[in-house]
Motif scaffolding. Structure first.
Motif: not given
Length: 121
Positions: A53-68
């Motif tokens: 809800s604060t806009g903080s995002a996290n990603y799976a390692d497999s998609v970091k740098g490619r997905f937003t």
């Protein structure tokens, strides 16, 4: 009653891009968390990206740098911009929502969409 509707899936060649959208309705509180999961045939569902809800995002390692992952609160829309797609990204992609932060590992969420298919060849 919260509803999630995904769109934007399709077929693309490796290296290409797709943008998934998830339109949500029914939330009575502005405080909600959302995420994207995917499931390939014969594989377990895996977390892709989540935003709180604060806009903080996290990603799976497999998609970091490619997905937003991003959210447009004015339009009640969650988006997943997918670049540099790989054949291993092929899966059904699901939008999820919860009042608490979504853990990509546990995959627990209260609300789920029906999914949109992404195929990368």
């Amino acid at each position: 009653h919260v509803q999630l509707v995904e769109s934007g899936g399709g077929s693309v060649q490796a290296g290409g891009s797709l943008r998934l959208s998830c339109t949500h309705s029914g939330y009575t509180s502005s405080r909600h968390c959302m995420g994207w999961f995917r499931q390939a045939p014969g594989k377990e569902r895996e977390g892709v990206a989540a935003i709180d809800s604060t806009g903080s995002a996290n990603y799976a390692d497999s998609v970091k740098g490619r997905f937003t992952i991003s959210e447009d609160n004015a339009r009640n829309t969650l988006a997943l911009q997918m670049n540099s797609l790989k054949p291993e990204d092929t899966a059904m992609y699901y939008c999820a929502a919860d009042s608490d932060p979504i853990n990509l590992v546990s995959g627990r969420a209260t609300y789920w969409g029906q999914g949109t298919q992404v195929t990368v060849s």
